[in-house]
Design an enzyme around this catalytic site. Structure first.
Site, PDB file in Angstrom:
ATOM      1  CE1 TYR A  87      -3.735   2.403   0.500  1.00 18.54           C
ATOM      2  CE2 TYR A  87      -2.218   3.484   2.002  1.00 18.54           C
ATOM      3  CZ  TYR A  87      -3.378   3.510   1.249  1.00 18.54           C
ATOM      4  OH  TYR A  87      -4.151   4.635   1.227  1.00 18.54           O
ATOM      5  CD1 TRP A 138      -1.518   7.488  -0.852  1.00 21.93           C
ATOM      6  CD2 TRP A 138      -1.541   9.428  -1.982  1.00 21.93           C
ATOM      7  NE1 TRP A 138      -2.768   8.050  -0.716  1.00 21.93           N
ATOM      8  CE2 TRP A 138      -2.803   9.236  -1.395  1.00 21.93           C
ATOM      9  CE3 TRP A 138      -1.311  10.579  -2.736  1.00 21.93           C
ATOM     10  CZ2 TRP A 138      -3.844  10.153  -1.543  1.00 21.93           C
ATOM     11  CZ3 TRP A 138      -2.339  11.496  -2.876  1.00 21.93           C
ATOM     12  CH2 TRP A 138      -3.596  11.280  -2.292  1.00 21.93           C
TER      13      TRP A 138
HETATM   14  N1  MGD Z   1      -1.195  18.507   2.640  1.00 24.78           N
HETATM   15  C1  MGD Z   1      -1.648  17.252   2.592  1.00 24.78           C
HETATM   16  N2  MGD Z   1      -2.884  16.994   2.120  1.00 24.78           N
HETATM   17  C2  MGD Z   1      -3.346  15.711   2.103  1.00 24.78           C
HETATM   18  C3  MGD Z   1      -2.545  14.623   2.503  1.00 24.78           C
HETATM   19  C4  MGD Z   1      -1.235  14.928   2.999  1.00 24.78           C
HETATM   20  O1  MGD Z   1      -0.472  14.036   3.405  1.00 24.78           O
HETATM   21  N3  MGD Z   1      -0.827  16.238   3.015  1.00 24.78           N
HETATM   22  N4  MGD Z   1      -3.023  13.334   2.437  1.00 24.78           N
HETATM   23  C5  MGD Z   1      -4.180  13.060   1.575  1.00 24.78           C
HETATM   24  C6  MGD Z   1      -4.830  11.802   1.937  1.00 24.78           C
HETATM   25  S1  MGD Z   1      -4.036  10.350   1.564  1.00 24.78           S
HETATM   26  C7  MGD Z   1      -6.066  11.727   2.483  1.00 24.78           C
HETATM   27  S2  MGD Z   1      -6.789  10.212   2.772  1.00 24.78           S
HETATM   28  C8  MGD Z   1      -6.818  12.927   2.844  1.00 24.78           C
HETATM   29  C9  MGD Z   1      -7.429  12.778   4.241  1.00 24.78           C
HETATM   30  O2  MGD Z   1      -8.473  13.645   4.445  1.00 24.78           O
HETATM   31  P1  MGD Z   1      -9.189  13.641   5.886  1.00 24.78           P
HETATM   32  O3  MGD Z   1      -9.300  12.264   6.387  1.00 24.78           O
HETATM   33  O4  MGD Z   1     -10.423  14.417   5.799  1.00 24.78           O
HETATM   34  O5  MGD Z   1      -8.084  14.451   6.713  1.00 24.78           O
HETATM   35  P2  MGD Z   1      -7.569  14.542   8.207  1.00 24.78           P
HETATM   36  O6  MGD Z   1      -6.513  15.583   8.129  1.00 24.78           O
HETATM   37  O7  MGD Z   1      -7.227  13.209   8.771  1.00 24.78           O
HETATM   38  O8  MGD Z   1      -8.813  15.071   9.032  1.00 24.78           O
HETATM   39  C10 MGD Z   1      -9.519  16.264   8.714  1.00 24.78           C
HETATM   40  C11 MGD Z   1     -10.003  16.918   9.976  1.00 24.78           C
HETATM   41  O9  MGD Z   1     -10.976  16.104  10.629  1.00 24.78           O
HETATM   42  C12 MGD Z   1     -11.014  16.474  12.000  1.00 24.78           C
HETATM   43  N5  MGD Z   1     -11.452  15.327  12.786  1.00 24.78           N
HETATM   44  C13 MGD Z   1     -10.710  14.239  13.126  1.00 24.78           C
HETATM   45  N6  MGD Z   1     -11.455  13.379  13.857  1.00 24.78           N
HETATM   46  C14 MGD Z   1     -12.686  13.928  13.977  1.00 24.78           C
HETATM   47  C15 MGD Z   1     -13.906  13.512  14.605  1.00 24.78           C
HETATM   48  O10 MGD Z   1     -14.011  12.448  15.217  1.00 24.78           O
HETATM   49  N7  MGD Z   1     -14.978  14.323  14.472  1.00 24.78           N
HETATM   50  C16 MGD Z   1     -14.928  15.498  13.799  1.00 24.78           C
HETATM   51  N8  MGD Z   1     -16.037  16.210  13.700  1.00 24.78           N
HETATM   52  N9  MGD Z   1     -13.783  15.927  13.217  1.00 24.78           N
HETATM   53  C17 MGD Z   1     -12.684  15.152  13.301  1.00 24.78           C
HETATM   54  C18 MGD Z   1      -9.603  16.885  12.358  1.00 24.78           C
HETATM   55  O11 MGD Z   1      -9.655  18.053  13.176  1.00 24.78           O
HETATM   56  C19 MGD Z   1      -8.923  17.088  11.030  1.00 24.78           C
HETATM   57  O12 MGD Z   1      -8.264  18.332  10.882  1.00 24.78           O
HETATM   58  O13 MGD Z   1      -5.966  14.065   2.840  1.00 24.78           O
HETATM   59  C20 MGD Z   1      -5.208  14.178   1.622  1.00 24.78           C
HETATM   60  N10 MGD Z   1      -4.608  15.486   1.610  1.00 24.78           N
HETATM   61  N1  MGD Z   2      -2.158   8.101  12.558  1.00 27.25           N
HETATM   62  C1  MGD Z   2      -2.552   8.170  11.277  1.00 27.25           C
HETATM   63  N2  MGD Z   2      -1.985   7.381  10.362  1.00 27.25           N
HETATM   64  C2  MGD Z   2      -2.355   7.456   9.080  1.00 27.25           C
HETATM   65  C3  MGD Z   2      -3.358   8.360   8.667  1.00 27.25           C
HETATM   66  C4  MGD Z   2      -3.977   9.177   9.659  1.00 27.25           C
HETATM   67  O1  MGD Z   2      -4.890   9.979   9.378  1.00 27.25           O
HETATM   68  N3  MGD Z   2      -3.527   9.070  10.944  1.00 27.25           N
HETATM   69  N4  MGD Z   2      -3.728   8.413   7.341  1.00 27.25           N
HETATM   70  C5  MGD Z   2      -3.527   7.221   6.536  1.00 27.25           C
HETATM   71  C6  MGD Z   2      -3.690   7.494   5.114  1.00 27.25           C
HETATM   72  S1  MGD Z   2      -5.194   8.211   4.684  1.00 27.25           S
HETATM   73  C7  MGD Z   2      -2.790   7.163   4.174  1.00 27.25           C
HETATM   74  S2  MGD Z   2      -3.217   7.333   2.530  1.00 27.25           S
HETATM   75  C8  MGD Z   2      -1.472   6.591   4.526  1.00 27.25           C
HETATM   76  C9  MGD Z   2      -0.338   7.081   3.616  1.00 27.25           C
HETATM   77  O2  MGD Z   2       0.734   6.212   3.679  1.00 27.25           O
HETATM   78  P1  MGD Z   2       1.750   6.004   2.452  1.00 27.25           P
HETATM   79  O3  MGD Z   2       1.079   6.240   1.153  1.00 27.25           O
HETATM   80  O4  MGD Z   2       2.425   4.696   2.653  1.00 27.25           O
HETATM   81  O5  MGD Z   2       2.783   7.183   2.738  1.00 27.25           O
HETATM   82  P2  MGD Z   2       3.851   7.901   1.784  1.00 27.25           P
HETATM   83  O6  MGD Z   2       4.732   8.683   2.698  1.00 27.25           O
HETATM   84  O7  MGD Z   2       3.163   8.642   0.703  1.00 27.25           O
HETATM   85  O8  MGD Z   2       4.672   6.672   1.206  1.00 27.25           O
HETATM   86  C10 MGD Z   2       5.026   6.569  -0.134  1.00 27.25           C
HETATM   87  C11 MGD Z   2       6.454   6.032  -0.234  1.00 27.25           C
HETATM   88  O9  MGD Z   2       6.745   5.796  -1.603  1.00 27.25           O
HETATM   89  C12 MGD Z   2       8.061   6.272  -1.892  1.00 27.25           C
HETATM   90  N5  MGD Z   2       8.140   6.565  -3.329  1.00 27.25           N
HETATM   91  C13 MGD Z   2       7.836   7.705  -3.971  1.00 27.25           C
HETATM   92  N6  MGD Z   2       8.000   7.552  -5.300  1.00 27.25           N
HETATM   93  C14 MGD Z   2       8.415   6.277  -5.498  1.00 27.25           C
HETATM   94  C15 MGD Z   2       8.741   5.513  -6.671  1.00 27.25           C
HETATM   95  O10 MGD Z   2       8.682   5.980  -7.803  1.00 27.25           O
HETATM   96  N7  MGD Z   2       9.109   4.221  -6.470  1.00 27.25           N
HETATM   97  C16 MGD Z   2       9.186   3.662  -5.236  1.00 27.25           C
HETATM   98  N8  MGD Z   2       9.557   2.398  -5.156  1.00 27.25           N
HETATM   99  N9  MGD Z   2       8.892   4.370  -4.123  1.00 27.25           N
HETATM  100  C17 MGD Z   2       8.500   5.646  -4.258  1.00 27.25           C
HETATM  101  C18 MGD Z   2       8.219   7.478  -0.989  1.00 27.25           C
HETATM  102  O11 MGD Z   2       9.567   7.799  -0.788  1.00 27.25           O
HETATM  103  C19 MGD Z   2       7.485   7.020   0.285  1.00 27.25           C
HETATM  104  O12 MGD Z   2       8.369   6.383   1.165  1.00 27.25           O
HETATM  105  O13 MGD Z   2      -1.181   6.897   5.898  1.00 27.25           O
HETATM  106  C20 MGD Z   2      -2.209   6.482   6.793  1.00 27.25           C
HETATM  107  N10 MGD Z   2      -1.766   6.640   8.149  1.00 27.25           N
HETATM  108 MO    MO Z   3      -5.137   8.588   2.384  1.00 28.73          MO
END
Ligand code: MGD
Ligand code: MGD
Ligand code: MO
Length: 758
Positions: free
Chosen positions: A113, A115
């Site tokens: 898994y 990104w």
């Molecule tokens: N800059 C940046 N943007 C991203 C990402 C990133 O790594 N960096 N990651 C991307 C990814 S993979 C995803 S999945 C999305 C995630 O998108 P989301 O899951 O929506 O993002 P989060 O930042 O986890 O949470 C959003 C807000 O929800 C609020 N929150 C948390 N728990 C609760 C709760 O129980 N109740 C209520 N009412 N509010 C709550 C928190 O205050 C938080 O700021 O973001 C994407 N966008």
């Molecule tokens: N506590 C907590 N944990 C969370 C979340 C949360 O809200 N709270 N959010 C969750 C969510 S929504 C998500 S989506 C996950 C995200 O978790 P991940 O998607 O696993 O996080 P990334 O840091 O984007 O990891 C991508 C990796 O791919 C590598 N990479 C980039 N380009 C390439 C390439 O071309 N080839 C190879 N081989 N590698 C490459 C990068 O260096 C990096 O290490 O985290 C989850 N974890």
């Molecule tokens: Mo995510």
């Protein structure tokens, strides 16, 4: 421009940029003209791509190479030996073959898994799966960390998630037709910088501004005021985290008691409202879900709930919830409850009414672009045809043979002997990292492709250095974007890195299926093929793509605008019999017979408030009185490029920043800028403190993404030094239904750290 500086176009999952290269290094990053609001995160590329943390050569962990038992217990705590490519490929191929022959393909876990990077062809996970499928398959992972609970519950209730994500109500409809937007989890703009696969135009802030100018009012229901931009002038209701379902039940109770609901819509378009009503009024469990009941659980003012319910019934109301709500214990319930509440209002299918999810989760949500399904690299078929719910990886490694429930099925964990990861960072994304450490030391071998020495690379046995997107050509074209871009090679390949495609081609050569893997094409020829394979799809939609060479010369291609305005579920609203939903009854299922038939104790047959395993109203709040939320970071994508200057500039003394209320800090003798220890029974990490008076005093936030750095990598209980919240979160499925991750359900305590003692 200096004549020695050259410009190249690159695409990332936070935007498209022109990079200036002088003297073989990146010296400038500029957003492209097509982007009205480029994400500042672009600056990550300045020093990130060529950072000293790049992996230069193939490397093998010392004991894996030298000891018969391979010293699995020392995985993550040991030095690596550089080896030549040929030797590393031979060893890795031999090990894959050994595991396949002795234990079968299911013993290879390649859920992998993550990104990775933007780019259609060099999608690391697709390359890995194509390779392993040709080798006989592997165990995979299903659903995402982002939306696992939503992906499983919503098809039972309304529609498949993939369909919803692309077709739900657009911002334009909200701007033109909504009067009130009720946003659970707010609309944090920081998250809209990003979109999976890439994003060209960052329009979310503009769309919210337009709505605001049109007089649409916003209600932010979140523990943090900051979850909506201040200029929206939103009303904020600040519940305890994890109590949104109770709060929504309180709203629903007002609608029912005061007959402010659309009984006709519930009868014609919904299944089982009566069953839900029994529960709402307390006939089935003896507890009426009154606003007072709700307010006590959520710790909010009950009169505010009554007033909000009145407004929702009186105006065109759009209800949305952040994805974060379902990344929690019983995460299925808030989404089911959003649908139920919207159904009671009876505005589903009307422009700007009803519900939708994640309007600030990623930058593409609510965009009005044409949806176009670009061709992807064919991964072939997985002959092992087996997958686990993505967040159950540590369980699987620790408990081979254990049978678990999942969405009405039983899944038996295989005995994993080999892990192959490319393009993800489990030591970033998984919960309870100390437990993962234990689990991760069980398989015989871990192989990782990575550009940088991330924790996942450090915790591997065989590490292949991968190129970054800036060292190869690719095609950025995502099904939710309105552009395709030709990604140029910006820099020469760093060190001895190879693209994931080249790495797998090398392994395939060792294993005798090189030509089947590459089909005799060069990488450039693959890009051309993907472009050409997209042509018939374009013609089917009534337009034509330019010729590949023309596209490459132009650098970008803009899709024609969407042909027809659609309102989400309007057809269904107009004629539910002729246009049924893809649910068992064809209606919105507020009660599900199918889920009832699963008889899960943690996922009943209608939306319900279930106490989370830990929360501020529960017993554990005595020892750990602060709720930890671990939202997405504003200065990077997950853990990617955390080592770069732009990400590090957001830290306090090199630690990730913990936001806390001034009162909570004062009670503990903590001041702004202090280094603290955040801890609970599962683990402890350091963080730097920032004070925020606009949050609940019993909530703290620590964004994800700091690279996992245990003080003693040999131990399973050490202090994490960089501020990675996942040493604190619990590794527990949302429920037997979805088995999704529940990171946002987490209690902690915070104490001042004596930094001298470290
Ligand atoms: N800059 C940046 N943007 C991203 C990402 C990133 O790594 N960096 N990651 C991307 C990814 S993979 C995803 S999945 C999305 C995630 O998108 P989301 O899951 O929506 O993002 P989060 O930042 O986890 O949470 C959003 C807000 O929800 C609020 N929150 C948390 N728990 C609760 C709760 O129980 N109740 C209520 N009412 N509010 C709550 C928190 O205050 C938080 O700021 O973001 C994407 N966008
Ligand atoms: N506590 C907590 N944990 C969370 C979340 C949360 O809200 N709270 N959010 C969750 C969510 S929504 C998500 S989506 C996950 C995200 O978790 P991940 O998607 O696993 O996080 P990334 O840091 O984007 O990891 C991508 C990796 O791919 C590598 N990479 C980039 N380009 C390439 C390439 O071309 N080839 C190879 N081989 N590698 C490459 C990068 O260096 C990096 O290490 O985290 C989850 N974890
Ligand atoms: Mo995510």
């Amino acid at each position: 421009m200096n004549k020695d500086v050259r410009r190249y176009r690159t695409a990332t999952q936070w935007g498209v940029y022109d990079l200036e290269v002088g003297d073989n290094s990146i010296v400038g990053v500029t957003g492209i003209d097509a982007d009205p609001n480029p994400a500042p995160m672009g600056d990550l590329l300045l020093d990130g791509v060529q950072h000293h943390t790049r992996i230069q050569r193939p490397a093998i962990r010392k004991s894996w190479l030298e000891r018969k038992d391979r010293g699995r217990d020392r995985r993550g705590a040991e030095a690596f030996v550089d080896v030549p490519w040929d030797e590393a490929l031979e060893l890795a191929a031999g090990e894959l073959q050994r595991v396949k022959e002795n234990y079968g393909n299911r013993a290879i876990f390649a859920g992998s898994y993550g990104w990775a990077s933007a780019g259609r062809f060099h999608h690391a996970q697709s390359q890995l799966h194509r390779f392993l499928n040709l080798m006989g398959g592997c165990t995979r992972a299903m659903n995402s960390y982002s939306t696992a609970a939503a992906q499983v519950i919503l098809p039972h209730v309304v529609a498949p998630w993939s369909h919803m994500e692309l077709h739900q109500t657009s911002w334009q409809d909200v701007i033109e037709h909504s009067r009130l937007v009720v946003a659970f989890g707010g609309l944090p703009l920081r998250n809209t910088q990003v979109a999976y696969g890439g994003i060209t135009e960052h329009n979310s802030a503009r769309d919210m501004q337009l709505a605001n100018e049109r007089g649409v009012t916003f209600c932010n229901i979140s523990p943090l005021q900051e979850d909506v931009p201040a200029w929206l002038n939103a009303q904020t209701i600040m519940p305890r985290p994890g109590t949104d379902v109770a709060l929504m039940l309180g709203l629903a109770y007002v609608l029912e008691q005061e007959s402010l609901l659309d009984r006709e819509f519930l009868r014609t378009h919904c299944m089982g409202y009566e069953r839900f009503r029994e529960y709402l009024l307390g006939h089935s469990d003896g507890v009426a879900k009154t606003p007072d009941w709700a307010a006590q659980i959520a710790d909010v003012d009950p009169t505010e709930l009554v007033l909000l319910a009145h407004r929702m019934a009186a105006e065109r109301t759009f209800i949305t919830a952040a994805w974060s709500l379902q990344r929690a214990d019983h995460g299925e319930q808030p989404y089911w409850m959003v649908v139920t509440l919207a159904a009671m209002l009876g505005q589903i299918g009307l422009p700007g009414g009803g519900f939708g999810f994640g309007y600030a989760a990623e930058g593409f949500i609510g965009s009005n672009h044409r949806r176009f399904n670009w061709a992807t690299l064919s991964k072939g078929r997985n002959p092992a045809s087996f997958a686990i719910p993505v967040a159950r990886i540590a369980d699987m490694l620790l408990h081979p043979g254990l049978e678990i429930d999942y969405d009405g099925q039983k899944i038996t964990y295989p005995d994993t002997r080999l892990i192959y990861w490319a393009g993800g960072n489990p030591f970033h994304h998984h919960q309870d990292l100390n437990r993962l450490v234990r689990a991760w030391r069980k398989p015989d071998t871990v192989i990782v492709n990575e550009p940088w020495w991330t924790p996942t690379a450090q915790w591997a046995d065989i590490v292949f250095p991968a190129t970054t997107a800036q060292e190869r050509e690719d095609l950025c074209a995502s099904s939710h974007d309105n552009y395709a871009h030709f990604m140029q090679q910006v820099l020469p390949v760093q060190g001895q890195a190879r693209s994931d495609h080249e790495i797998f081609a090398g392994l395939a050569a060792q294993l005798g299926f090189h030509d089947a893997f590459t089909e005799g094409r060069t990488e450039r020829e693959w890009l051309q093929k993907l472009w050409q394979d997209s042509q018939p799809r374009a013609i089917q939609q009534g337009f034509e793509l330019p010729d590949f060479d023309e596209f490459v010369a132009a650098g970008q291609y803009k899709l024609p605008p969407r042909a027809r305005r659609e309102y989400w579920l309007a057809d269904f609203r107009a004629d539910p019999k002729a246009q049924p939903l893809a649910t068992p009854s064809g209606k919105l299922e507020l009660y599900s017979q199918r889920i009832e038939s699963f008889a899960y104790d943690d996922c009943p047959a209608h939306a319900a408030w279930l106490e989370p395993y830990e929360w501020l109203g529960g017993e554990q709040a005595g020892a750990y009185p602060l709720h930890l939320l671990s939202p997405q970071p504003s200065r990077r994508l997950h853990s990617q490029l955390d080592q770069s200057a732009y990400s590090q500039a957001g830290k306090i003394a090199g630690k990730e920043v913990l936001s806390m209320h001034p009162q909570a800090a004062a009670d503990r003798g903590i001041a702004e800028g202090d280094i603290v220890r955040v801890y609970n029974e599962r683990g402890a990490c350091l963080a730097g403190v920032r004070l925020d008076a606009g949050m609940r005093a019993d909530v703290v936030t620590l964004p994800t993404g700091a690279w996992f750095r245990p003080s003693d990598p040999e131990s399973e209980h050490s202090l994490e030094l960089n501020g990675n919240p996942n040493v604190l979160t619990r590794d527990h499925g949302t429920s037997k239904l979805a088995q999704g991750p529940s990171a946002h359900t987490c209690l902690v305590e915070v104490a001042l750290q004596d930094t001298e003692a470290l």
